[in-house]
Design an enzyme around this catalytic site. Structure first.
Site, mmCIF file in Angstrom:
data_model
loop_
_atom_site.group_PDB
_atom_site.id
_atom_site.type_symbol
_atom_site.label_atom_id
_atom_site.label_comp_id
_atom_site.label_asym_id
_atom_site.label_seq_id
_atom_site.Cartn_x
_atom_site.Cartn_y
_atom_site.Cartn_z
ATOM 1 C CG HIS A 97 -2.181 0.569 1.120
ATOM 2 N ND1 HIS A 97 -3.242 -0.099 0.571
ATOM 3 C CD2 HIS A 97 -2.637 1.798 1.450
ATOM 4 C CE1 HIS A 97 -4.305 0.697 0.572
ATOM 5 N NE2 HIS A 97 -3.951 1.839 1.095
ATOM 6 C CE LYS A 121 -15.849 -0.649 2.280
ATOM 7 N NZ LYS A 121 -16.279 -0.538 3.682
ATOM 8 C CE LYS A 162 -11.549 2.172 2.914
ATOM 9 N NZ LYS A 162 -12.420 1.956 4.109
ATOM 10 C CG ASP A 213 -15.858 3.515 3.583
ATOM 11 O OD1 ASP A 213 -16.152 4.632 4.058
ATOM 12 O OD2 ASP A 213 -15.275 2.627 4.255
ATOM 13 C CD GLU A 220 -18.515 1.614 4.920
ATOM 14 O OE1 GLU A 220 -18.644 0.826 3.966
ATOM 15 O OE2 GLU A 220 -17.731 1.413 5.857
ATOM 16 C CG ASP A 242 -17.465 2.124 9.350
ATOM 17 O OD1 ASP A 242 -17.490 1.611 10.491
ATOM 18 O OD2 ASP A 242 -16.511 1.917 8.557
ATOM 19 C CE LYS A 283 -15.423 -1.243 9.907
ATOM 20 N NZ LYS A 283 -14.698 0.001 9.540
ATOM 21 C CD GLU A 334 -15.932 -3.691 5.203
ATOM 22 O OE1 GLU A 334 -15.606 -3.229 4.101
ATOM 23 O OE2 GLU A 334 -15.979 -2.994 6.240
HETATM 24 MG MG MG Z 1 -15.900 2.204 6.495
#
Ligand code: MG
Length: 380
Positions: free
Chosen positions: A21, A165, A167, A196, A222, A247, A271, A325
């Site tokens: 990343h 989904k 980001k 999101d 989201e 979220d 979560k 997810e």
């Molecule tokens: Mg999120």
């Protein structure tokens, strides 16, 4: 049977990820976890895992979790009966404010060891399964819309994942909206896509683009706005276009109650870490149910340990109709257990063994144990 807690051990591990990343200052190629073992007098051991999307998410990191667990939670647990989970959670809250990720890590190990005491999977301790496998939405992250469309089509045709989904938040909100529309239109009739932005959009952009996002078939939006902007979220919900998922704005039971009262969400992303564990997650799902809202199973990108705990909880929730997810295990390049979670045709299968149903692989812990101090913002 001697079931009092005798010892708690913790270790930080850095596990490689498949797709490194890029951050502005460094390339991050690992995900960090704090792994704990709660050992009883009779030798039974429960395991728990803590990880965060990054310290930017709610202010906790694996380092803070380890400190809070070792210094403040451990003394509360020694010589206690792990079966009194709700009592122990109240004890945590009275002695340590906030720090839900650290508390959830300990709760996970308590549920694992209690499941082993009774030879029952955690989902049975939580009320029993409502679904045995849960739909998984994969996060597309190739870097551009055409690449994301191609990746999604490939994953659908190979029957690995059905829904997706993306980001957002790296660019201007308008660019995010255009990208989401392009992907949604590119996948129209094949698959669904949610977006999101992690609270990075402004209200004006979200309101103005809502109709076009809806027309393009975007499945959910989201946390588009700041977690503190309940009024803005309520405005988006009142438009009755793309369903709005909370979220970051729904971590505690009080958050859930406020979102319901202010009509500021259509879907709750659950979560277990952000809410301090499975017990609180089920309470939040019940508040959603009371208002006729549905839930989605979110992730902090856990290994098979934390992902197992998450799906044990998700599987017992009757209004978890938006899938999950929990793709941490296939996203990581390696795992921390001998029997990783199984993914099949877009679903993750909930383990049926005692406790979490996953067995810690000590050789992996040794292999990835943090050797020297490092500084990272985490990933995702
Ligand atoms: Mg999120």
């Amino acid at each position: 049977m001697k079931t009092m807690i005798k010892q708690i051990r913790s270790v930080i591990v850095d596990v490689p990820i498949k797709r490194p990343h890029q951050f502005s200052t460094e390339i991050v190629s690992t995900k960090s976890f704090v792994v704990i073992q709660v050992e009883l007098e009779n030798g039974l051991i429960g395991i728990g895992e803590g990880t965060t999307p990054g310290i930017w998410w709610n202010g906790e990191s694996v380092e803070t979790m380890q400190l809070v667990i070792e210094r403040y939670l451990k003394p509360l647990l020694i010589n206690q009966d792990p079966r009194n989970i709700e009592q122990l959670l109240q004890l945590f809250d009275r002695h340590v404010r906030a720090n839900p990720f650290a508390k959830a890590t300990v709760e996970m190990a308590l549920f694992d060891v209690v499941g082993k005491i009774y030879n029952a999977p955690v989902h049975q301790l939580l009320g029993g399964l409502f679904q045995e496998a849960i739909d998984v939405k994969w996060a597309l992250a190739t870097g551009d819309a055409d690449g994301d469309i191609a990746e999604a089509k490939e994953l659908v045709s190979s029957k690995q994942y059905r829904d997706f989904k993306i980001k957002a938040g790296k660019y201007q909100p308008i660019d995010d909206a255009k990208r989401a529309i392009k992907i949604a239109e590119g996948l129209n009739g094949i698959s669904t896509i949610g977006i999101d932005p992690n609270g990075s959009w402004d209200k004006l952009t979200a309101v103005r683009w809502m109709e076009r996002l809806n027309d393009a078939g975007v499945d959910f939006l989201e946390q588009p706005l700041s977690p503190l902007d309940f009024e803005g979220a309520a405005k988006l919900v009142s438009m009755k276009k793309v369903p709005v998922m909370a979220d970051e704005s729904v971590a505690t039971i009080q958050d859930a109650q406020r979102l319901v009262q202010e009509k500021a969400a259509d879907i709750f992303s659950l979560k277990i870490h952000k809410s301090g564990g499975m017990r609180n997650t089920l309470k939040i799902a019940a508040i959603a149910e009371s208002a006729g809202l549905v839930c989605f199973g979110g992730t902090s990108l856990e290994s098979s340990i934390g992902s197992a705990a998450s799906i044990h909880a998700f599987g017992t929730i009757r209004n978890l109709t938006y899938g999950c997810e929990s793709f941490g295990p296939p996203w990581l390049a390696d795992d921390l257990v001998k029997n990783p979670l199984k993914f099949k045709e877009g679903k993750v299968i909930i383990p049926s063994g005692a406790g979490l149903g996953v067995e810690l692989d000590e050789t992996k812990i040794e292999k990835y144990r943090r050797k020297k101090e490092r500084v990272t913002n985490g990933v995702f």
